[in-house]
Motif scaffolding. Structure first.
Motif, PDB file in Angstrom:
ATOM      1  N   UNK A 204       0.706  -1.074  -0.065  1.00  0.00           N
ATOM      2  CA  UNK A 204      -0.030  -0.106   0.100  1.00  0.00           C
ATOM      3  C   UNK A 204       0.855   1.305  -0.163  1.00  0.00           C
ATOM      4  N   UNK A 205       0.544   2.229  -0.822  1.00  0.00           N
ATOM      5  CA  UNK A 205       0.984   3.503  -0.751  1.00  0.00           C
ATOM      6  C   UNK A 205      -0.021   4.251   0.342  1.00  0.00           C
ATOM      7  N   UNK A 206       0.502   4.764   1.498  1.00  0.00           N
ATOM      8  CA  UNK A 206      -0.289   5.269   2.572  1.00  0.00           C
ATOM      9  C   UNK A 206      -0.917   6.619   2.170  1.00  0.00           C
ATOM     10  N   UNK A 207      -0.297   7.262   1.210  1.00  0.00           N
ATOM     11  CA  UNK A 207      -0.822   8.575   0.890  1.00  0.00           C
ATOM     12  C   UNK A 207      -2.099   8.624   0.274  1.00  0.00           C
ATOM     13  N   UNK A 208      -2.509   7.405  -0.565  1.00  0.00           N
ATOM     14  CA  UNK A 208      -3.508   7.314  -1.287  1.00  0.00           C
ATOM     15  C   UNK A 208      -4.806   7.061  -0.516  1.00  0.00           C
ATOM     16  N   UNK A 209      -4.540   6.603   0.766  1.00  0.00           N
ATOM     17  CA  UNK A 209      -5.672   6.529   1.742  1.00  0.00           C
ATOM     18  C   UNK A 209      -6.830   7.376   1.862  1.00  0.00           C
ATOM     19  N   UNK A 210      -8.036   7.091   1.637  1.00  0.00           N
ATOM     20  CA  UNK A 210      -9.095   8.023   1.469  1.00  0.00           C
ATOM     21  C   UNK A 210      -9.377   8.793   0.431  1.00  0.00           C
ATOM     22  N   UNK A 211      -8.447   8.947  -0.626  1.00  0.00           N
ATOM     23  CA  UNK A 211      -8.652   9.603  -1.579  1.00  0.00           C
ATOM     24  C   UNK A 211      -9.840   9.005  -2.557  1.00  0.00           C
ATOM     25  N   UNK A 212     -10.638   9.823  -3.271  1.00  0.00           N
ATOM     26  CA  UNK A 212     -11.667   9.239  -4.175  1.00  0.00           C
ATOM     27  C   UNK A 212     -11.220   8.201  -5.173  1.00  0.00           C
ATOM     28  N   UNK A 213     -11.974   6.834  -5.020  1.00  0.00           N
ATOM     29  CA  UNK A 213     -11.492   5.818  -5.786  1.00  0.00           C
ATOM     30  C   UNK A 213     -10.627   5.017  -5.357  1.00  0.00           C
ATOM     31  N   UNK A 214     -10.038   5.073  -4.224  1.00  0.00           N
ATOM     32  CA  UNK A 214      -8.921   4.545  -3.479  1.00  0.00           C
ATOM     33  C   UNK A 214      -9.480   3.909  -2.200  1.00  0.00           C
ATOM     34  N   UNK A 215      -8.505   2.994  -1.611  1.00  0.00           N
ATOM     35  CA  UNK A 215      -9.054   2.435  -0.234  1.00  0.00           C
ATOM     36  C   UNK A 215      -9.353   3.350   0.868  1.00  0.00           C
ATOM     37  N   UNK A 216      -9.944   3.067   1.682  1.00  0.00           N
ATOM     38  CA  UNK A 216     -10.313   4.007   2.885  1.00  0.00           C
ATOM     39  C   UNK A 216      -9.549   3.284   4.185  1.00  0.00           C
ATOM     40  N   UNK A 217      -9.297   4.277   4.985  1.00  0.00           N
ATOM     41  CA  UNK A 217      -8.543   3.765   6.290  1.00  0.00           C
ATOM     42  C   UNK A 217      -9.668   2.648   6.984  1.00  0.00           C
ATOM     43  N   UNK A 218     -11.017   2.786   7.022  1.00  0.00           N
ATOM     44  CA  UNK A 218     -11.918   1.748   7.452  1.00  0.00           C
ATOM     45  C   UNK A 218     -11.938   0.573   6.897  1.00  0.00           C
ATOM     46  N   UNK A 219     -11.500   0.565   5.383  1.00  0.00           N
ATOM     47  CA  UNK A 219     -11.612  -0.656   4.562  1.00  0.00           C
ATOM     48  C   UNK A 219     -10.162  -1.624   4.981  1.00  0.00           C
TER      49      UNK A 219
END
Length: 357
Positions: A204-219
């Motif tokens: 995982x690239x942590x900077x993409x978390x919670x951006x539209x279309x990307x994995x969320x922190x909750x997921x």
């Protein structure tokens, strides 16, 4: 280098016939520290950070000292990922990215054993850049030979993200990028590994978390919780990024246990032992593990004495009639002077182990 790297981690890591998962996170330490690390801590999961030392020196808000502290406290390891994660067009640039990247990491993180290379996903790396890779990409290119001359373990893009756990995957093994694996799709890779009895690394690239279309922190929390639940049901092993490369599924999971006097039996009050053999395997992730049952509260503690980064980690559970898995993950610094494992409570345990991951 390979012999030294294997020796530092106990030569071989057994999985007892079980599949294995490794968790990889590529740089972006600020997002990693805020969003990802609390989840890893909650589920007691080992992890790896692929670091661009030039970025850490010049731009990351997280310092080498803070990275070391996180790594020692929460069972991490650090790999060389190039000095700046840029493309390479000359021998001089390759020297900077590969050699200087490693030199700066080791200088900034003297308490860690750093001997891994993670190939940046760049469009041009002087021939070390095609997907899928073949062994010749390392043997026949200048950057590839530079990598092999300085690193014991190498992550690349060889075909196939699932691999057999036979200790033969030290160079070129690929990973699954999970940045956009939303709607529970991460779990499908885990289930595939379980059903096939194989190993897989999730990145995982942590900077993409919670951006539209990307994995969320909750997921991410749900997926890592799923992995931890399968581990705690004894269905898989969670290893370090290095450990999964050197793992063998035909060896018992406690192969290489560094404790010699922790066989199973009745626990009344407190059991404690110093792990003197751990001093031969420092700077890499370790795990203490035990299955317990009984009444009241049980607490598993690992205490590391060190001049640079002393560590005390605990895991407590409310005991039940059926056995429960307890574990502590940490990375003992290279200047560690003692490691002590302690188990308190009243009940039964199946034997305490302490070993590299």
């Amino acid at each position: 280098m390979i012999a030294a790297g294997l020796a530092q981690r106990g030569e071989i890591i057994g999985t007892g016939g079980k599949p294995a998962i490794a968790l990889r996170f590529d740089h972006h330490l600020d997002d990693f520290r805020v969003k990802v690390l609390p989840i890893l801590e909650k589920y007691r999961l080992p992890w790896g950070q692929m670091i661009n030392s030039g970025h850490l020196i010049e731009s990351e808000a997280t310092s080498f000292h803070e990275l070391a502290r996180m790594t020692h406290d929460y069972g991490g390891e650090v790999w060389n990922h190039g000095w700046s994660h840029t493309s390479v067009y000359s021998a001089e640039e390759a020297d900077r990215e590969i050699t200087q990247g490693l030199v700066d990491l080791r200088a900034g993180l003297p308490s860690l054993w750093v001997d891994g290379w993670a190939q940046p996903g760049q469009s041009d790396y002087m021939g070390l850049d095609r997907t899928p890779f073949a062994p010749e990409h390392y043997y026949e290119t200048y950057p590839g030979r530079l990598v092999l001359s300085q690193h014991a373990f190498v992550r690349g893009y060889y075909p196939g993200v699932f691999h057999e756990l036979k200790g033969q995957n030290l160079i070129g093994q690929a990973h699954v990028t999970i940045d956009k694996q939303v709607d529970g799709r991460i779990n499908s890779y885990v289930r595939r590994a379980v059903s096939d009895g194989t190993g897989v690394t999730l990145m995982l690239h942590p900077n993409y978390l919670d951006l539209p279309g990307y994995l969320t922190t909750e997921e991410l929390d749900k997926s890592l919780g799923y992995i931890a639940s399968l581990r705690d049901q004894d269905q898989l092993e969670v290893l370090s990024n290095t450990g999964i490369l050197m793992a063998e599924d035909d060896l018992p999971e406690d192969y290489g246990d560094l404790l010699t006097d922790a066989s199973g039996g009745e626990l009344r009050g407190e059991w404690e032992s110093e792990v003197s053999r751990a001093l031969n395997h420092l700077g890499v992730p370790h795990e203490a593990e035990v299955w317990v049952s009984g009444t009241g509260t049980a607490i598993l503690t690992v205490e590391v004495e060190s001049g640079s980064y002393p560590v005390v980690r605990t895991h407590s559970v409310e005991l039940k009639d059926e056995p429960q898995r307890m574990s502590v993950v940490l990375t003992a610094p290279l200047d560690t002077t003692s490691v002590t494992v302690r188990l308190t409570g009243n009940g039964l345990h199946d034997g305490i182990s302490y070993q590299p991951l």
